[in-house]
Design an enzyme around this catalytic site. Sequence first.
Site, mmCIF file in Angstrom:
data_model
loop_
_atom_site.group_PDB
_atom_site.id
_atom_site.type_symbol
_atom_site.label_atom_id
_atom_site.label_comp_id
_atom_site.label_asym_id
_atom_site.label_seq_id
_atom_site.Cartn_x
_atom_site.Cartn_y
_atom_site.Cartn_z
ATOM 1 N N TYR A 45 0.851 -1.189 0.000
ATOM 2 C CA TYR A 45 0.000 0.000 0.000
ATOM 3 C C TYR A 45 0.897 1.254 0.000
ATOM 4 O O TYR A 45 2.065 1.193 0.390
ATOM 5 C CB TYR A 45 -0.894 -0.064 1.250
ATOM 6 C CG TYR A 45 -1.777 1.141 1.441
ATOM 7 C CD1 TYR A 45 -2.823 1.391 0.574
ATOM 8 C CD2 TYR A 45 -1.550 2.030 2.496
ATOM 9 C CE1 TYR A 45 -3.626 2.509 0.738
ATOM 10 C CE2 TYR A 45 -2.352 3.144 2.667
ATOM 11 C CZ TYR A 45 -3.380 3.381 1.778
ATOM 12 O OH TYR A 45 -4.171 4.482 1.938
ATOM 13 N N THR A 76 1.613 3.774 1.753
ATOM 14 C CA THR A 76 2.433 4.242 2.885
ATOM 15 C C THR A 76 3.382 3.165 3.421
ATOM 16 O O THR A 76 4.099 3.416 4.390
ATOM 17 C CB THR A 76 1.538 4.672 4.066
ATOM 18 O OG1 THR A 76 0.754 3.527 4.453
ATOM 19 C CG2 THR A 76 0.621 5.811 3.691
ATOM 20 N N LYS A 77 3.380 1.988 2.833
ATOM 21 C CA LYS A 77 4.142 0.892 3.409
ATOM 22 C C LYS A 77 5.641 0.998 3.077
ATOM 23 O O LYS A 77 6.055 1.893 2.348
ATOM 24 C CB LYS A 77 3.563 -0.443 2.938
ATOM 25 C CG LYS A 77 2.149 -0.694 3.463
ATOM 26 C CD LYS A 77 2.096 -0.729 4.986
ATOM 27 C CE LYS A 77 0.807 -1.316 5.538
ATOM 28 N NZ LYS A 77 -0.380 -0.467 5.367
ATOM 29 N N THR A 78 6.430 0.029 3.592
ATOM 30 C CA THR A 78 7.892 0.159 3.508
ATOM 31 C C THR A 78 8.407 0.061 2.077
ATOM 32 O O THR A 78 9.445 0.638 1.756
ATOM 33 C CB THR A 78 8.582 -0.887 4.401
ATOM 34 O OG1 THR A 78 8.047 -2.178 4.068
ATOM 35 C CG2 THR A 78 8.346 -0.600 5.870
ATOM 36 N N ILE A 79 7.738 -0.699 1.216
ATOM 37 C CA ILE A 79 7.889 -0.534 -0.231
ATOM 38 C C ILE A 79 6.475 -0.501 -0.799
ATOM 39 O O ILE A 79 5.549 -1.058 -0.189
ATOM 40 C CB ILE A 79 8.743 -1.630 -0.927
ATOM 41 C CG1 ILE A 79 8.101 -3.008 -0.836
ATOM 42 C CG2 ILE A 79 10.173 -1.629 -0.430
ATOM 43 C CD1 ILE A 79 8.780 -4.059 -1.732
#
Length: 408
Positions: free
Chosen positions: A203, A205-208
């Site tokens: 998603y 905002t996630k880390t990738i």
Amino acid sequence: MTRRVDRQAQEAIILSEPRPSTPGKLTVPFHRPSIGEEEISEVVDTLRSGWLTTGPKVARFERDFAASVGARHAIALNSATAALHLALEAVGVKPGDDVIIPTYTFTASGEVVTYLGARPVLADCRADTLNIDRHTVEPCLTTRTKAILPVHVAGQVCDMGPLLELARAHGLAVVEDAAHAFPASYKGQSVGTIGDATAFSFYATKTITTGEGGMVTTEREEYAARMKIMSLHGLSGDAWNRYSARGHWYYEVIDFGFKYNMTDVAAALGLRQLERAAAFHRRRQQIARRYSDAFAELDTCSIPHDAGLGAHAWHLYILQVNPTVLRVGRDEIVERLRENGIGTSVHFIPLHLQPVYRRTYGYAAGQFPNAEAAFARAISLPIFPSMTDGEVDYVIDAVRAILREARR
Ligand SMILES: Cc1ncc(COP(=O)(O)O)c(C=O)c1O
């Protein structure tokens, strides 16, 4: 003011956006995606290739992701929610079953259980890590329990050893919600290789990120085969390939499946993000360390507890304010940060407080004291790889000043 938000910030639920910057003041959003020319060129290459949906880039992204976590199988999907749904289906969750999930999580972890006609049974989190563990899960076991779904909150892994032992002793499957936990590890073992299947989120905002997207990993051939088939309408074999020169028009519908496949456009983004994942992770670790160094000695707040079980992905930095020494509550601190141009979020509103969980299963306030206490105190501070040192300092100074001012 806190407010309900749209799909763009779905995982945040409550998002406080910074006010437009005033002269001389910084504005630090809760998140800013790191999309560079590499990602843009790779997406353009896909658009020019004539192959937009699931194709060669998805296959490469799956291979590269599997290699990066050391998993035998990785299947790229359009969300972590899809990954969790397919994983629970593959391990055999059926109508009438119970699946134990934390109350301290996003509703995606619970709704997927209901997709299968099963019941999400909520467990409290630990007061320190905000994760479930063997002791919070054990009282939730019923004769109908089929699986445990641990969530690695903020990117810190649950204590998986005792949870796996408990699962083994009762013949339960373990499906991990690692939406926050890439890359992360447990006692040297990568998240993605521990439970029966593991769901990751890409998603925004996630880390990738792939904009929207997810991945499910598993070591088990039969689960991988089932999830692959069910991710594309229950079609047999390589049906996704049926429009290529090497493909064939014939397919069989083996079961009533879902439409969860990832597109090559999304995978193009993912391929380039994955190459940068280690650098992103290092920057998140640096920011978390700077926050913790700056806030550790304050009695007005508590920094995230590091259980020392492995590498923390630092998707979120959840600071907890201390109501016993403050004149104001968490909401007021969030508002003051917003007035200072700093975007924050709150993770999580426990599921047992949400209308649908109360209405459907009879959950009520007061049932899960650790989760409720954490919710009342939690503020997720901005943490993202493109945050500058100046932005980190600005957040640190603002948090310290606001907490000092709010002291009794
Ligand atoms: C703990 C947790 N699980 C699952 C999800 C769902 O991820 P996705 O949006 O990729 O479906 C989220 C989303 O933020 C989450 O926070």
